[in-house]
Design a protein around this motif. Structure first.
Motif, mmCIF file in Angstrom:
data_model
loop_
_atom_site.group_PDB
_atom_site.id
_atom_site.type_symbol
_atom_site.label_atom_id
_atom_site.label_comp_id
_atom_site.label_asym_id
_atom_site.label_seq_id
_atom_site.Cartn_x
_atom_site.Cartn_y
_atom_site.Cartn_z
ATOM 1 N N LEU A 229 17.337 -27.885 17.828
ATOM 2 C CA LEU A 229 16.571 -27.521 16.628
ATOM 3 C C LEU A 229 16.286 -28.736 15.761
ATOM 4 O O LEU A 229 15.157 -28.931 15.291
ATOM 5 N N MET A 230 17.297 -29.579 15.558
ATOM 6 C CA MET A 230 17.074 -30.794 14.789
ATOM 7 C C MET A 230 16.146 -31.751 15.527
ATOM 8 O O MET A 230 15.364 -32.475 14.896
ATOM 9 N N GLY A 231 16.206 -31.742 16.847
ATOM 10 C CA GLY A 231 15.277 -32.558 17.623
ATOM 11 C C GLY A 231 13.842 -32.123 17.424
ATOM 12 O O GLY A 231 12.927 -32.963 17.373
ATOM 13 N N VAL A 232 13.620 -30.802 17.307
ATOM 14 C CA VAL A 232 12.269 -30.292 17.045
ATOM 15 C C VAL A 232 11.774 -30.760 15.683
ATOM 16 O O VAL A 232 10.647 -31.258 15.541
ATOM 17 N N VAL A 233 12.616 -30.616 14.667
ATOM 18 C CA VAL A 233 12.213 -30.977 13.301
ATOM 19 C C VAL A 233 11.942 -32.472 13.189
ATOM 20 O O VAL A 233 10.882 -32.898 12.700
ATOM 21 N N GLU A 234 12.890 -33.284 13.641
ATOM 22 C CA GLU A 234 12.737 -34.732 13.528
ATOM 23 C C GLU A 234 11.639 -35.253 14.461
ATOM 24 O O GLU A 234 10.872 -36.152 14.091
ATOM 25 N N GLY A 235 11.581 -34.689 15.680
ATOM 26 C CA GLY A 235 10.537 -35.114 16.613
ATOM 27 C C GLY A 235 9.145 -34.748 16.143
ATOM 28 O O GLY A 235 8.188 -35.510 16.332
ATOM 29 N N ALA A 236 8.999 -33.578 15.514
ATOM 30 C CA ALA A 236 7.696 -33.178 14.985
ATOM 31 C C ALA A 236 7.248 -34.113 13.864
ATOM 32 O O ALA A 236 6.066 -34.478 13.772
#
Length: 387
Positions: A229-236
């Motif tokens: 989930l944090m990867g989605v937020v930071e990656g986005a």
């Protein structure tokens, strides 16, 4: 031991070899990801967008299992643990994967999978820095780990600085491929190699921090879900800065969707859980020790499916890296099994769990009380003496 059925013996053996089977199966999953991702990148998919979609899929897949299976054991999410999860979400989903995808795009899937073999050496170096590993050069196993790390670094330098002639494993199709894409590959080869090495440092840092975080938050599925989930937020956030063209986010029923779905389910969702589970039992160095198997599988698939070119420098460097890798692993195997010892101690403690009794008759005397405490090992010794 004599009363064990064959089924029970099989289950015990399977439990013993579970970490090995899990990591070996994961290498096959990674090999498929390399090939599928390379195809999608060649068709113009942005590596930033691929990393984001990959973790969107992983979050959707993992979240229900984490919510149901760990609802009773999930610890409270404190601020220090949340900050660690934010760092984990950046190290692997953002830093490692974007550097890796771009490095693989500039080189080949075979070369990229070979470069990953420096991961155990990098992990070992970081483990020393963070005091997860100890080195005593007077001991043979410590000396083997140091020499293996040095040989691995030399192998990575050979792969980076020396390409050499092309080694043809197939008789047809190589000539046209050489003419169409080798010039572009040569111009970015050195940069791509540095990106692949940088991705290994990000991945190794992820393993180290994950092993620390699991001690504070021992719920593998929930931790993996939060990392995704944090990867989605930071990656986005990174993708919106780097990819200004909104058309790059469009995805259809093609190799782009397959790459995002496959890598999300297998290489982010399942992989994070398996790596956390095995790292908890065997340590972060063990997790990285089976990467040469992935290199062999990817090399075969890359030559057959993608018609990739393999250079002599890549083969020589890969041989050095694999030799150094297993020197490190041999030294690691000779270390005192700290994790295994702690696990054995826990099993021994479980055998000595107190038995609560309301009353026990012994020589016509009652031993009363709220909790008469007996230990299993004491009971065994009593029976032995009575015999």
């Amino acid at each position: 031991m004599g009363d064990q059925t064959p089924f029970v013996s099989f289950c015990l053996a399977l439990s013993k070899f579970k970490p090995y089977l899990a990591i070996i199966s994961l290498q096959f999953g990674y090999a498929g990801m390399y090939i599928i991702s390379m195809v999608s990148l060649k068709h113009g998919m942005s590596h930033y967008v691929l990393a984001v979609y990959r973790h969107v899929v992983a979050t959707i897949v993992l979240a229900p299992f984490a919510f149901v299976l760990e609802r009773k054991i999930r610890p409270k999410l404190t601020l220090p643990v949340f900050l660690r999860i934010m760092a984990l979400g950046f190290l692997e989903p953002v830093l490692d994967q974007n550097l890796y995808y771009l490095g693989m795009k500039y080189t080949t899937a075979t070369f990229a999978s070979a470069t990953v073999n420096i991961l155990p050496a990098v992990t070992f170096i970081l483990a020393i820095v963070f005091r997860l590993e100890t080195v005593n050069v007077r001991r043979l196993q410590s000396l083997a780990k140091v020499i293996g790390t040095a040989v691995t670094v030399v192998g990575a330098m050979v792969m980076t600085l020396y390409k050499g002639p092309i080694i043809n494993f197939t008789s047809g199709g190589a000539g046209s491929h050489h003419g169409s894409g080798d010039d572009s590959s040569d111009s970015h080869f050195f940069t791509g190699t540095l990106m692949l090495i940088g991705s290994c440092f990000g991945w190794a840092g992820f393993f180290i921090l994950q092993s620390f975080t699991l001690k504070k938050y021992p719920a593998e599925l929930s931790l993996s879900t939060l990392i995704c989930l944090m990867g989605v937020v930071e990656g986005a956030a990174v993708s919106l800065i780097m990819e200004r063209d909104m058309s790059a986010w469009k995805i259809g029923f093609d190799s782009r969707l397959l790459a995002a779905a496959y890598s999300g389910v297998v290489c982010s969702g399942i992989a994070y859980y398996v790596q956390g589970f095995v790292s908890k039992q065997k340590g972060p160095v063990f997790v990285t020790s089976f990467s040469p198997l992935c290199m062999i599988i990817t090399s075969a698939l890359g030559v057959i499916i993608l018609a990739e070119l393999v250079h002599l420098g890549s083969i020589l460097g890969a041989i050095l890296i694999v030799f150094g890798l297993y020197t490190v692993v041999w030294g690691k195997s000779k270390d005192p099994p700290s994790s295994a010892a702690s696990f054995t101690d826990e099993k021994a403690a479980a055998q000595e769990l107190p038995i609560t009794c309301k009353s026990i008759n012994a020589d016509d005397n009652n031993i009363d009380g709220p909790a008469g405490m007996l230990k299993i090992n004491q009971a065994k010794s009593t029976l032995t003496q009575g015999a």
